[in-house]
Design a protein around this motif. Structure first.
Motif, PDB file in Angstrom:
ATOM      1  N   GLY A 104       0.809  -1.214   0.000  1.00 22.18           N
ATOM      2  CA  GLY A 104       0.000   0.000   0.000  1.00 22.18           C
ATOM      3  C   GLY A 104       0.841   1.262   0.000  1.00 22.18           C
ATOM      4  O   GLY A 104       0.311   2.370  -0.041  1.00 22.18           O
ATOM      5  N   ALA A 105       2.168   1.119   0.042  1.00 24.07           N
ATOM      6  CA  ALA A 105       3.065   2.280   0.016  1.00 24.07           C
ATOM      7  C   ALA A 105       3.014   2.924  -1.373  1.00 24.07           C
ATOM      8  O   ALA A 105       2.836   2.242  -2.376  1.00 24.07           O
ATOM      9  CB  ALA A 105       4.493   1.850   0.345  1.00 24.07           C
ATOM     10  N   ARG A 106       3.195   4.229  -1.396  1.00 18.32           N
ATOM     11  CA  ARG A 106       3.177   4.957  -2.667  1.00 18.32           C
ATOM     12  C   ARG A 106       4.612   5.265  -3.081  1.00 18.32           C
ATOM     13  O   ARG A 106       5.274   6.091  -2.463  1.00 18.32           O
ATOM     14  CB  ARG A 106       2.345   6.223  -2.535  1.00 18.32           C
ATOM     15  N   LEU A 107       5.056   4.587  -4.122  1.00 23.22           N
ATOM     16  CA  LEU A 107       6.406   4.770  -4.630  1.00 23.22           C
ATOM     17  C   LEU A 107       6.379   5.705  -5.831  1.00 23.22           C
ATOM     18  O   LEU A 107       5.480   5.625  -6.666  1.00 23.22           O
ATOM     19  CB  LEU A 107       7.016   3.439  -5.064  1.00 23.22           C
ATOM     20  N   SER A 108       7.377   6.576  -5.910  1.00 26.77           N
ATOM     21  CA  SER A 108       7.495   7.452  -7.066  1.00 26.77           C
ATOM     22  C   SER A 108       8.301   6.783  -8.165  1.00 26.77           C
ATOM     23  O   SER A 108       8.042   6.980  -9.345  1.00 26.77           O
ATOM     24  CB  SER A 108       8.174   8.762  -6.677  1.00 26.77           C
ATOM     25  N   ARG A 109       9.306   5.991  -7.755  1.00 28.71           N
ATOM     26  CA  ARG A 109      10.158   5.357  -8.751  1.00 28.71           C
ATOM     27  C   ARG A 109      10.990   4.251  -8.100  1.00 28.71           C
ATOM     28  O   ARG A 109      11.116   4.187  -6.891  1.00 28.71           O
ATOM     29  CB  ARG A 109      11.081   6.374  -9.410  1.00 28.71           C
ATOM     30  N   VAL A 110      11.551   3.422  -8.971  1.00 30.97           N
ATOM     31  CA  VAL A 110      12.498   2.390  -8.573  1.00 30.97           C
ATOM     32  C   VAL A 110      13.727   2.558  -9.454  1.00 30.97           C
ATOM     33  O   VAL A 110      13.611   2.582 -10.679  1.00 30.97           O
ATOM     34  CB  VAL A 110      11.913   0.968  -8.750  1.00 30.97           C
ATOM     35  N   ASP A 111      14.876   2.713  -8.831  1.00 34.06           N
ATOM     36  CA  ASP A 111      16.145   2.799  -9.552  1.00 34.06           C
ATOM     37  C   ASP A 111      16.918   1.518  -9.275  1.00 34.06           C
ATOM     38  O   ASP A 111      16.998   1.074  -8.127  1.00 34.06           O
ATOM     39  CB  ASP A 111      16.971   3.998  -9.078  1.00 34.06           C
ATOM     40  N   ILE A 112      17.498   0.925 -10.332  1.00 31.25           N
ATOM     41  CA  ILE A 112      18.262  -0.306 -10.174  1.00 31.25           C
ATOM     42  C   ILE A 112      19.660  -0.098 -10.734  1.00 31.25           C
ATOM     43  O   ILE A 112      19.822   0.359 -11.864  1.00 31.25           O
ATOM     44  CB  ILE A 112      17.593  -1.495 -10.894  1.00 31.25           C
ATOM     45  N   ARG A 113      20.649  -0.453  -9.928  1.00 33.95           N
ATOM     46  CA  ARG A 113      22.036  -0.479 -10.397  1.00 33.95           C
ATOM     47  C   ARG A 113      22.493  -1.932 -10.339  1.00 33.95           C
ATOM     48  O   ARG A 113      22.466  -2.568  -9.277  1.00 33.95           O
ATOM     49  CB  ARG A 113      22.938   0.379  -9.517  1.00 33.95           C
ATOM     50  N   ILE A 114      22.888  -2.471 -11.483  1.00 34.83           N
ATOM     51  CA  ILE A 114      23.365  -3.849 -11.555  1.00 34.83           C
ATOM     52  C   ILE A 114      24.823  -3.865 -11.110  1.00 34.83           C
ATOM     53  O   ILE A 114      25.661  -3.175 -11.678  1.00 34.83           O
ATOM     54  CB  ILE A 114      23.221  -4.423 -12.984  1.00 34.83           C
ATOM     55  N   SER A 115      25.099  -4.659 -10.077  1.00 35.27           N
ATOM     56  CA  SER A 115      26.430  -4.683  -9.473  1.00 35.27           C
ATOM     57  C   SER A 115      27.282  -5.860  -9.924  1.00 35.27           C
ATOM     58  O   SER A 115      28.459  -5.927  -9.577  1.00 35.27           O
ATOM     59  CB  SER A 115      26.300  -4.713  -7.949  1.00 35.27           C
ATOM     60  N   GLY A 116      26.698  -6.774 -10.671  1.00 36.83           N
ATOM     61  CA  GLY A 116      27.459  -7.937 -11.107  1.00 36.83           C
ATOM     62  C   GLY A 116      26.538  -8.936 -11.775  1.00 36.83           C
ATOM     63  O   GLY A 116      25.335  -8.693 -11.930  1.00 36.83           O
ATOM     64  N   ALA A 117      27.107 -10.057 -12.165  1.00 35.00           N
ATOM     65  CA  ALA A 117      26.345 -11.120 -12.821  1.00 35.00           C
ATOM     66  C   ALA A 117      26.555 -12.430 -12.075  1.00 35.00           C
ATOM     67  O   ALA A 117      27.647 -12.708 -11.591  1.00 35.00           O
ATOM     68  CB  ALA A 117      26.780 -11.263 -14.270  1.00 35.00           C
ATOM     69  N   ARG A 118      25.491 -13.190 -11.974  1.00 34.36           N
ATOM     70  CA  ARG A 118      25.541 -14.532 -11.407  1.00 34.36           C
ATOM     71  C   ARG A 118      25.209 -15.495 -12.539  1.00 34.36           C
ATOM     72  O   ARG A 118      24.160 -15.368 -13.175  1.00 34.36           O
ATOM     73  CB  ARG A 118      24.509 -14.707 -10.287  1.00 34.36           C
ATOM     74  N   ILE A 119      26.106 -16.406 -12.798  1.00 37.13           N
ATOM     75  CA  ILE A 119      25.896 -17.382 -13.870  1.00 37.13           C
ATOM     76  C   ILE A 119      24.870 -18.398 -13.399  1.00 37.13           C
ATOM     77  O   ILE A 119      25.033 -19.011 -12.339  1.00 37.13           O
ATOM     78  CB  ILE A 119      27.212 -18.098 -14.260  1.00 37.13           C
ATOM     79  N   SER A 120      23.804 -18.552 -14.173  1.00 39.93           N
ATOM     80  CA  SER A 120      22.780 -19.538 -13.826  1.00 39.93           C
ATOM     81  C   SER A 120      23.124 -20.841 -14.534  1.00 39.93           C
ATOM     82  O   SER A 120      23.287 -20.895 -15.743  1.00 39.93           O
ATOM     83  CB  SER A 120      21.396 -19.054 -14.260  1.00 39.93           C
ATOM     84  N   GLU A 121      23.300 -21.867 -13.777  1.00 43.79           N
ATOM     85  CA  GLU A 121      23.629 -23.174 -14.333  1.00 43.79           C
ATOM     86  C   GLU A 121      22.339 -23.884 -14.689  1.00 43.79           C
ATOM     87  O   GLU A 121      21.317 -23.731 -14.033  1.00 43.79           O
ATOM     88  CB  GLU A 121      24.395 -24.007 -13.302  1.00 43.79           C
ATOM     89  N   GLY A 122      22.388 -24.673 -15.733  1.00 41.41           N
ATOM     90  CA  GLY A 122      21.233 -25.489 -16.090  1.00 41.41           C
ATOM     91  C   GLY A 122      20.219 -24.749 -16.920  1.00 41.41           C
ATOM     92  O   GLY A 122      20.571 -24.055 -17.858  1.00 41.41           O
ATOM     93  N   GLY A 123      18.948 -24.859 -16.508  1.00 42.91           N
ATOM     94  CA  GLY A 123      17.825 -24.389 -17.301  1.00 42.91           C
ATOM     95  C   GLY A 123      17.696 -22.893 -17.405  1.00 42.91           C
ATOM     96  O   GLY A 123      18.666 -22.155 -17.352  1.00 42.91           O
ATOM     97  N   ARG A 124      16.471 -22.486 -17.521  1.00 42.57           N
ATOM     98  CA  ARG A 124      16.170 -21.081 -17.739  1.00 42.57           C
ATOM     99  C   ARG A 124      16.510 -20.238 -16.533  1.00 42.57           C
ATOM    100  O   ARG A 124      16.467 -20.685 -15.403  1.00 42.57           O
ATOM    101  CB  ARG A 124      14.670 -20.926 -18.026  1.00 42.57           C
ATOM    102  N   VAL A 125      16.782 -18.971 -16.804  1.00 45.56           N
ATOM    103  CA  VAL A 125      16.981 -17.995 -15.732  1.00 45.56           C
ATOM    104  C   VAL A 125      15.633 -17.720 -15.114  1.00 45.56           C
ATOM    105  O   VAL A 125      14.633 -17.606 -15.813  1.00 45.56           O
ATOM    106  CB  VAL A 125      17.607 -16.706 -16.301  1.00 45.56           C
ATOM    107  N   ARG A 126      15.583 -17.621 -13.774  1.00 50.13           N
ATOM    108  CA  ARG A 126      14.308 -17.351 -13.098  1.00 50.13           C
ATOM    109  C   ARG A 126      13.807 -15.983 -13.452  1.00 50.13           C
ATOM    110  O   ARG A 126      14.498 -15.040 -13.565  1.00 50.13           O
ATOM    111  CB  ARG A 126      14.454 -17.426 -11.602  1.00 50.13           C
TER     112      ARG A 126
END
Length: 126
Positions: A104-126
């Motif tokens: 129920g919180a009112r957000l104005s925006r979401v900012d995302i900074r990608i800090s790295g990569a995690r290799i997903s083994e096997g099937g599809r990425v979640r």
């Protein structure tokens, strides 16, 4: 018959409901982790006031398929949800919607900074 007033008003309940910053942070981290295919403890969330609304800032790794698998089959990028940029843009809108809907919180925006990569083994990425 008694004309006593009802205990609960028909319009609603009086009082306040508050959701702690810790609960909002846990919710935001869980949403980001699920959408970006990482663990919630790998996500950092900070809040700021944005003219009376909440601005959410996330720093997080993102899950990607193994690069040798992408080199062998470029459709793995599409199966993962698109490029890192496409996935991040989509995640921003979905995180805003999830946090708003569940808290129920009112957000104005979401900012995302990608800090790295995690290799997903096997099937599809979640």
């Amino acid at each position: 018959m008694s004309s006593a007033a009802p205990l609960v008003r028909a319009q609603g309940f009086s009082g306040h409901n508050r959701i702690s910053t810790q609960a909002l942070t846990s919710l935001a981290k869980a949403a980001a982790a699920q959408l970006l295919g990482v663990e919630a403890e790998d996500v950092r969330a900070d809040w700021a006031d944005d003219d009376g609304l909440l601005a959410l800032s996330l720093v997080t790794p993102i899950s990607i398929p193994p690069l040798n698998a992408v080199a062998a089959d470029a459709s793995r990028v599409d199966a993962a949800g698109g490029s890192i940029r496409e996935r991040t843009v989509t995640a921003k809108a979905r995180i805003l919607a999830i946090v708003t809907e569940l808290s129920g919180a009112r957000l104005s925006r979401v900012d995302i900074r990608i800090s790295g990569a995690r290799i997903s083994e096997g099937g599809r990425v979640r």
